[in-house]
Structures are given as C-alpha cells and as structure tokens.
Design an enzyme around this catalytic site. Structure first.
Site, PDB file in Angstrom:
ATOM      1  N   GLU A 135       0.836  -1.214   0.000  1.00 18.58           N
ATOM      2  CA  GLU A 135       0.000   0.000   0.000  1.00 18.58           C
ATOM      3  C   GLU A 135       0.869   1.262   0.000  1.00 18.58           C
ATOM      4  OE1 GLU A 135      -2.993  -0.215  -0.771  1.00 18.58           O
ATOM      5  OE2 GLU A 135      -3.312  -2.325  -0.362  1.00 18.58           O
ATOM      6  N   HIS A 144       0.392  -1.794  -9.877  1.00 18.28           N
ATOM      7  CA  HIS A 144       0.697  -3.224  -9.704  1.00 18.28           C
ATOM      8  C   HIS A 144       1.767  -3.665 -10.696  1.00 18.28           C
ATOM      9  CE1 HIS A 144      -3.397  -3.835  -7.611  1.00 18.28           C
ATOM     10  NE2 HIS A 144      -2.438  -3.550  -6.753  1.00 18.28           N
ATOM     11  N   CYS A 150       7.816  -9.535  -6.955  1.00 21.88           N
ATOM     12  CA  CYS A 150       7.683  -8.150  -6.468  1.00 21.88           C
ATOM     13  C   CYS A 150       6.470  -7.988  -5.544  1.00 21.88           C
ATOM     14  CB  CYS A 150       7.563  -7.193  -7.656  1.00 21.88           C
ATOM     15  SG  CYS A 150       7.436  -5.473  -7.136  1.00 21.88           S
ATOM     16  N   CYS A 172      10.497  -1.305  -9.819  1.00 20.37           N
ATOM     17  CA  CYS A 172       9.601  -0.515  -8.966  1.00 20.37           C
ATOM     18  C   CYS A 172      10.400   0.447  -8.082  1.00 20.37           C
ATOM     19  CB  CYS A 172       8.720  -1.423  -8.105  1.00 20.37           C
ATOM     20  SG  CYS A 172       7.415  -2.222  -9.050  1.00 20.37           S
TER      21      CYS A 172
END
Lengths: 180, 447
Positions: A135, A144, A150, A172
């Site tokens: 989150e 996502h 990941c 990411c």
C-alpha cells in the site's frame, strides 16, 4: 511523488503489541530507506461499522484519517484489526490512494485461522508487512507489477500474498525514485 | 500489451466511481469516469475506450440502453454490466445484446480481477492478430539470471524458445543453480505473463497437505474451514504453475497430477463442483527423473507428460567465468538492501572464489557474498571475509549431503535453534528445514 527525506508514520488503530509494531516499522524503514515511527490512536471505530455488511467502511476510514493526518510525515498508514470493505469490494486487505499520503491495512483477513489453518504468528507478521509495503508503494506512485516476486503484484487472495516477496523489484524501486 | 488498456466507469454513485477508479489505476489501467450514460456516450464519441464498466440502474438512460447506443456508435468497446442485485432477467438481456459479462455489486476482488483479465485477454488477442508474429523475441524480466558464459547463454536461448509455447517444461539442475529463476523467466516472457506464476514446493508438504494446497478446499470441508480456499491450480488459471522438487511427490499424488494435467479439471477437497483451469506447468528437480522411472519410483506416463522440454542448468563450477558478474550482482543487491555504499571485491578474494567448486552453486556464492558484506570493512570484500579458512573448502566434506548437514547445523547453532530465523537465512521454508533436521538427525544442544 518520490521518496524524499521525510518520515513514514504508522498509526496503531488495532492495539497491536510494541514488538509487532517495531518489526513492521523496521521492515518499512528498510524497504523505503526512510525513518518510520509509530503513533497510538484511540479512534472509536464504531461509527465506521456497517451493520448490513458487518464490516468496517475503508473509504470512510480513509477520509477520517485524512482529516487528522500528520503534516510532518510524508505518508500516514493506519493499521487495523477489523474486517474492512469498500463500496465495490466484499473485502480489502488494505487501501491507499495512488500518490496520496493516506493508506490503511488490516490483519483481519490475513490470519490463518480465518481459513481453517493453524495459527501462525510469524506468517501473519510477514503477510501484514507485505500488505503495508504494498500500500505504501501505491502511495509512492507505484501501480501493480507483473514481476512474480515483487511485493507490488496484485493480491486478491491471502495465498497470493504468500507467493510474493516482501520487497520491491528493482524496476519498482527505480520508479519510486529510489536507488536500484 | 503494447499500450495501456483503457476503462470507462459509468455509475451515478460517487463512492462506487472513486473506489473503482482507485482499483483500476493501481492496476496500471488508463481510467475515465462518467456519472451518467449521456456523459459516457459523449466521452466515447471523442475517444475509444477498451472496456466500459456500466451500472445497470442509473437515472435517465439505464445501462442496457446505453449499451445499445454504444453498439450503434460502431465502437468495439467491451461492455460489462454492473448490478446491485443478481437480477437474472436484466443480466440475460444485457448478454443477449452483446455485453461481455455482468457482475453483481459488491464484487469479490478475485471475481473483478478475473473479469477484467478475461476482457484484457480478448483485447490483446485482437491486437496480437494485427502484430507480426514472426518478430524476434528478446528476453525481459531476467534481472536475476546473471551470466555471459556459453553454458548460461545456451540456457537463456532455450528459455526464449520455450517461453512462447505452452508445453510443459522440466528444469533440472543441482541444488542452488536457480531453477525457480528459470521458471520465472519462462513465465515472464510468455503470453501468460499478465496472469499469476504460482509456485509449490512439493518437498515441503505432506501428501494430504499437498492435495489441499493444489486443489483447495470448500467451506466446511473440515473443522475450522470457515471460508473457501483456492488451490494452486485454480490460482494459476491463465498463468503458470511451478512445481518444485517434483521428484518428492507420492505415487498417489503422481496419479492425481497426471489426471489434472490431462484434463485440466479438478475438484476442491470437500467439494463436488468440477473446476477447470488453464495453466502451464513447469517442474523442477535436482534428481534424475529418468533414473527414478527406471527404478520404479516415478510414473513413466507422468514423466513423459511433463518432459516435453527439458532445460538443464549447469552447476556453477561449469561456468566459472560467470563468477565475477554474479559477485558484482550480489554486492549491489545486498549493499542496497543493507543501505550501504556499493562494495567491490579484491583480486585475491575473487581468485579464491573462482577456484572453489561451489557444491551449493549460486545460492552458496550468494550466501558467501552476503556474509562477507556483513563481516567486511564496508569498502571491499577481502579474502579473510570469505569463510574458506573455517572449513568450507570442498575437501572438508565427504558429500553434498555432508556439506548441507554442516551448513544447516552451523546456521541453527548461530540462531540458537530458532527455526523461523534459521529457515529465513537458509532460504527454505520451515517445513523443509524440519525435514532436513529429521533427515540428518540433528539435535538441539538444549535438549
């Protein structure tokens, strides 16, 4: 928003034990390379309870958290024990606005006992850490990710959470403005 | 998919629009919202949207009428109707009018995910028809597969070739060579990459646990089963299932597995509904399965069912030239995770690593580098930071099992027999560690 030099605040709405919160704060700190602190809350959750769904309204809680979020912290994450929902979904593990500064997560649906399995405190902590880091990733602007290990992979079942690692992949990390 | 899939949400309730908007944005879709049918049609007149998710009951024009108007605009958007009640007649009407599907509010997160994934598959199939099929494929998402040796390049070429097919794959290689990484690379480069890769470590589970893990169970199947639980085959729908340590499964599970592979259908434990799942299977083993077939320990029919493609990962000692690159990779990985400056390795230490046989393969090298960072001087890894002087050379061990036993014992002692912590360091799950403790008859000094 990229990871700056401010801190992340974890707000204890679930009467969690100190050691448990310390472990969570540690994993958040390591993952986002930012200070993470814990604050106690005594918010009365009864007004967020929906008797028809017998769950707590995640959207309303987000609005409430937003009204008294700390300006000194880059991200505010509420930690709960209760069963959360939002108007479109039957349940949620957590919720956060993309690039926002408010998020929430609950351990309710992460407990093994909920699925007829043996209680496992270590696994519960690991799952909760993954949901919180996930989150927070959204709050840092991440969507996502499709890479299997990941933590930003989408999880609709608790088993999906077990399949992923508690870490962001290098792609990411880069997108969140962190070093590789 | 070449571009982002676009979704138009049409609902008169703010909270529904907002929640759906957040859900899809987080999933990486391009999202637009409209609070009524008129506004939605006006958006669609000016731009194409891939998916329209519309509420059936809205003031003014309802969802069904709006769907007919979309058709008359000659738009090929996929329309999904949302309804607050399972009103079969209106849902049937929507489907008759050509709607892709309908869904009842509030949604189970998994149902919504599946629905959009199915719609996305349909869109990408259309796109695929337009695209050149013969283009060269380059491997993506293989950041942990390090190596430029011929042996490793051959493996990567094989991965590239098999990724595009749906055939079962068996990955063989010694422990620690990176079989799961190869499975991930195959999945990440296949058409199934937008669906899950589900891993099952067969060696860590008893027969009954494995059955429940693979097939799932129904609410009430046994005491305490308060909710339905999905099995791994069901979770892998549209994606890939990776069965690690396949050689360890029991004869009964071998029959069950063969049946599921042939029919792609199964029944949850305690259930009676047949479930179909479209998955690709990738298995891994550090044992010689062909030999196991000859010895009567592994079913021949299952072996041939699984062994359509066989990828052998060479042990690290057969690709010594990859060691510098691997060391560099692990240094970056662990220095970053420990929030340290990126360290280097001195020549003597690297030379010693290149001379070592690595019975534990890349995993052993990774552990050595991680340890060296912890005990090192924060600038570079020196020979004295490597554990060779403490009896880790190959000659000190009689066999690979002996090495494993000593290593496990060393870690258990270090962490005072804390199983969770030790399992984490060794990078196996708790059940596997218990099995190893039993196998090697290890005893805690406290007992």
């Amino acid at each position: 928003m990229t990871v700056g030099e401010q801190a992340i605040l974890l707000i204890n709405h679930g009467n969690f034990e100190k050691e448990f919160l310390a472990a969570i704060a540690g994993s958040v700190r390591r993952e986002y390379q930012l200070p993470a602190s814990v604050k106690e809350s005594h918010l009365d959750l009864s007004e967020f309870y929906d008797p028809t769904r017998r769950q707590y309204n995640g959207n309303k809680l987000m609005t409430e958290l937003d009204s008294w979020s700390s300006q000194n912290h880059i991200k505010n994450m509420g930690l709960f024990r209760v069963d959360l929902f939002n108007p479109i979904l039957t349940y949620i593990f957590g919720q956060a606005a993309l690039k926002g500064n408010i998020g929430l997560a609950s351990i309710y649906r992460l407990r093994n006992e909920q699925y007829g399995m043996k209680k496992d405190d270590a696994l519960l902590l690991e799952r909760f850490q993954k949901v919180i880091i996930h989150e927070l990733g959204h709050m840092f602007g991440l969507v996502h990710c499709h890479l299997p290990p990941c933590v930003m992979q989408s999880s609709t079942y608790v088993e999906d959470i077990d399949q992923k690692s508690p870490h962001l992949c290098s792609k990411c990390r880069q997108e969140a403005g962190m070093n590789k | 998919m070449a571009e982002k899939i676009s979704i138009l949400i049409v609902d008169d309730e703010d909270s529904v629009r907002d929640s759906l908007y957040n859900w899809f944005i987080e999933d990486g879709y391009e999202v637009e919202c409209a609070e009524n049918a008129k506004q939605a049609l006006s958006i669609l007149e000016s731009k194409d949207m891939d998916i329209v998710l519309a509420d059936i009951k809205m003031p003014g024009m309802d969802g069904l009428e709006m769907h007919r108007r979309i058709r008359s605009l000659n738009k090929d958007s996929i329309v999904i109707i949302m309804t607050a009640f399972a009103a079969v007649d209106t849902a049937v009407q929507a489907l008759k009018d050509g709607a892709f599907d309908y869904i009842t509010k509030p949604f189970d997160p998994d149902d919504l995910s599946h629905l959009i994934r199915n719609a996305s598959s349909q869109i990408s199939l259309k796109e695929e028809n337009k695209a050149l099929r013969s283009k060269l494929v380059s491997l993506e998402n293989v950041e942990d597969l390090i190596g430029s040796s011929n042996a490793m390049i051959n493996v990567l070429k094989e991965v590239e070739q098999v990724a595009q097919s749906n055939s079962p794959v068996i990955i063989t290689g010694e422990s620690g060579t990176g079989k799961e990484l190869i499975a991930r690379a195959i999945h990440s480069n296949s058409k199934r990459k937008f669906s899950p890769l589900v891993s099952v470590h067969c060696g860590a589970l008893t027969e009954s646990l494995l059955e429940s893990e693979l097939f799932g169970h129904e609410k009430g199947a046994f005491t305490g089963a308060m909710y339905n639980r999905k099995g791994r085959f069901e979770m892998a729908d549209g994606g890939t299932i990776f069965l690690d340590e396949i050689a360890t499964i029991s004869p009964k599970m071998q029959i069950e597995l063969l049946r599921v592979l042939e029919t792609k259908t199964f029944i949850r434990v305690g259930g009676n509904k047949e479930i179909t799942s479209d998955f690709r299977v990738i298995c891994a083993s550090n044992k010689n399965l062909k030999q196991m077939v000859n010895d009567g320990l592994f079913r021949e029919d299952l072996y041939y069912r699984l062994n359509v493609v066989n990828i052998r990962i060479p042990p690290l000692r057969e690709r010594i030239e990859d060691i510098p690159m691997l060391v560099d990779h692990f240094l970056k990985k662990y220095c970053t995770s420990m929030s340290r400056n990126i360290m280097s390795i001195d020549k003597a230490a690297l030379k010693r690593l290149e001379q070592y046989e690595f019975p534990g393969n890349v995993r052993e090298l990774e552990n050595m580098v991680e340890r060296a960072i912890v005990v090192g001087n924060e600038k570079e890894i020196r020979l004295k930071d490597l554990p060779f002087d403490k009896g880790m050379s190959t000659s000190s061990f009689k066999s690979l099992d002996d090495l494993e036993k000593q290593y496990i014992l060393q870690v258990l002692d270090k962490y005072e027999w804390n199983i969770s912590q030790s399992a984490k360091v060794i990078k196996v799950d708790r059940a596997t560690l218990y099995n190893k403790i039993k196998k090697y008859n290890l005893n805690s000094p406290k007992k």
